[in-house]
Design an enzyme around this catalytic site. Structure first.
Site, PDB file in Angstrom:
ATOM      1  N   CYS A 102     -16.613 -31.026 -28.014  1.00  0.00           N
ATOM      2  CA  CYS A 102     -16.460 -29.724 -27.367  1.00  0.00           C
ATOM      3  C   CYS A 102     -16.191 -29.871 -25.877  1.00  0.00           C
ATOM      4  O   CYS A 102     -15.766 -28.918 -25.225  1.00  0.00           O
ATOM      5  CB  CYS A 102     -17.693 -28.855 -27.605  1.00  0.00           C
ATOM      6  N   GLU A 141     -21.382 -21.150 -29.214  1.00  0.00           N
ATOM      7  CA  GLU A 141     -20.572 -22.090 -28.435  1.00  0.00           C
ATOM      8  C   GLU A 141     -19.258 -22.229 -29.181  1.00  0.00           C
ATOM      9  O   GLU A 141     -19.237 -22.682 -30.335  1.00  0.00           O
ATOM     10  CB  GLU A 141     -21.267 -23.442 -28.304  1.00  0.00           C
TER      11      GLU A 141
END
Length: 483
Positions: free
Chosen positions: A270, A234
């Protein structure tokens, strides 16, 4: 060599340094993980019990763990306490999933006159290396989602600790070791040890949460192995938000929600809304500017993140819409929002849509639907895409969602992307650079699928098959049977 933690509020060293892991010890750790694999993979009920025990132990020690983490991250006691709860919730979710047997995805195709008997199930891929994230010292770190899902799958785990919270990592690792069998879990420190780790043949997959540059380097490295292995990373995400004309009428609500989401956790999520498209309406822009001016940011997590934020802001080419206020802490930064119109964005979208990790965003104004839809074709792959709309916007909202669907992993309606619910259906992934594999997630029950690989048995006698593939199904697992 050692890894030293620092207090983001003062930039001073905090606590005793932690020794980096000797390379010969990394070799021994992986060898033990390989040895531990068969027993750990064999009993899903035992794994579920162990995950519950880890969750209980973390909850019982929450005050001490949070105190250590707050010293190293400055994220605050309330936020960190909630994050421990999220972490233990993930562990218990995977324990519950194991008890249903859904993770094995058992499929039976009994023999007919025209085909053989074929029976398929998922099995653990092998020992997994996990790289911790800086911004979630519990939920995406030593006992976070990558570790929890890999352990649930039946894979031993070796975690490379993040240098931003070394003492927190040690404290959590001690709890996992106290519960798990020898070799099933271990923690290492140091960049050299992490690089060696993912090159060893005993490691069969990697989980990573971090920067695009760091993730890309590791991704390329594992693909140069003699036996390339899956790398589930990620990385970066700008999380586009599209405000449609009907929703723009409530300018104050949009502005307050945006400013709160942008600066939550000093912008170190994020899912931070880094790119927002809005109608070119002065009232909305004025409300956005006022909301941003009212914000204050705390410190960023590390000196490197602090430096990177300042460098990125200095390189910005768009005009500044508004700035907030930096707190008094050593690594505090100023919330900053830039603005540009959609034609300039389309001319320079690669630079303008680059992620800035911290409380900064870009507002892009549009005047017509055609240019908006053209811009959505070029936004980078992201974890989330958000649409703010009213019923009057339904037709355009549907069209915008269809454009975003190919660019993101989660579509949000009239909300904000910060915050990722830990539930079975959650998908936390997306096209590059959001992740290295958009088919998989790092949050939600299907995160376990990353660490499982299929095996099919053809024409084997019933008594020699794994119990879960037998027609008798002695453990009553979920089986899909082809007619």
């Amino acid at each position: 060599m050692t890894v030293q933690g620092y207090d983001p509020r003062t930039a001073a060293p905090i606590g005793d340094p932690v020794a980096t892991t000797e390379l010969r010890d990394v070799l021994d750790i992986v060898a033990k993980a390989v040895q531990a694999l068969p027993a750990w993979a064999a009993d899903a009920d035992a794994r579920a019990t162990a995950l519950d025990a880890i969750a209980d132990a973390l909850d019982a020690d929450v005050d001490r763990l949070v105190a250590i983490a707050d010293e190293e991250t400055a994220l605050g006691v309330p936020r960190l306490t909630n994050e421990v709860g999220r972490t233990t919730g993930q562990l218990r979710m995977f324990a519950e999933a194991l008890r249903t047997g859904r993770h094995q995805d058992v499929i039976l195709s009994p023999a007919t006159d025209t085909r053989p008997d074929v029976r398929r199930m998922l099995r653990p891929i092998g020992p997994v290396a996990v790289f911790s994230a800086s911004n979630f010292p519990f939920a995406f770190s030593v006992a976070g989602g990558d570790t929890a899902s890999a352990l649930a799958a039946g894979c031993p785990v070796v975690v490379k600790a993040h240098e931003g919270h070394p003492r927190t990592s040690v404290a959590v690792a001690d709890i996992l070791r106290s519960v798990l069998p020898d070799g099933v879990f271990e923690l290492i420190h140091g960049r050299d040890g992490g690089t060696l780790l993912i090159g060893l043949p005993g490691i069969k997959a990697v989980g990573f949460t971090g920067s695009v540059a760091g993730g890309r380097a590791l991704f390329d490295y594992v693909n140069k192995r003699p036996d390339p292995i899956p790398f589930f990373g990620e990385l970066g995400s700008v999380n586009p938000v599209v405000v449609l004309p009907g929703a723009a009428a409530d300018a104050a609500k949009i502005a307050s929600g945006y400013a709160a989401s942008l600066t939550m956790g000093s912008g170190q999520f994020c899912t931070n809304p880094g790119l927002m498209f809005v109608p070119d309406e002065p009232e909305l822009l004025n409300e956005l500017a006022e909301a941003v001016r009212a914000t204050t940011s705390g410190p960023l997590l590390t000196e490197n993140i602090h430096r990177g934020y300042l460098e990125r802001l200095a390189a910005g080419t768009a005009r500044v819409l508004a700035t907030g206020t930096a707190g008094d802490d050593a690594w505090a930064v100023t919330p900053t929002v830039f603005a540009t119109d959609i034609s300039d964005f389309l001319d320079d979208w690669e630079d303008l849509s680059e992620e800035t990790f911290g409380p900064s965003g870009l507002v892009v104004t549009y005047s017509d639907t055609e240019s908006l839809l053209a811009a959505l074709k070029v936004v980078p792959g992201s974890l989330t895409g958000t649409v703010h709309a009213t019923p009057a916007d339904d037709e355009l909202a549907t069209e915008v969602a269809e454009r975003l669907r190919t660019r993101v992993g989660r579509l949000i309606y009239n909300g904000w992307p910060t915050g990722v619910a830990v539930c079975w259906a959650m998908h936390h992934g997306g096209p590059w650079p959001a992740s290295t594999n958009p088919a998989h997630t790092s949050v939600g029950v299907t995160a376990i699928d990353r660490w499982l690989v299929p095996i099919a048995y053809q024409d084997w006698p019933e008594h020699l098959l794994p119990a879960d593939l037998r027609t008798s199904n002695p453990q009553a697992v979920n089986q899909t049977v082809q007619s």
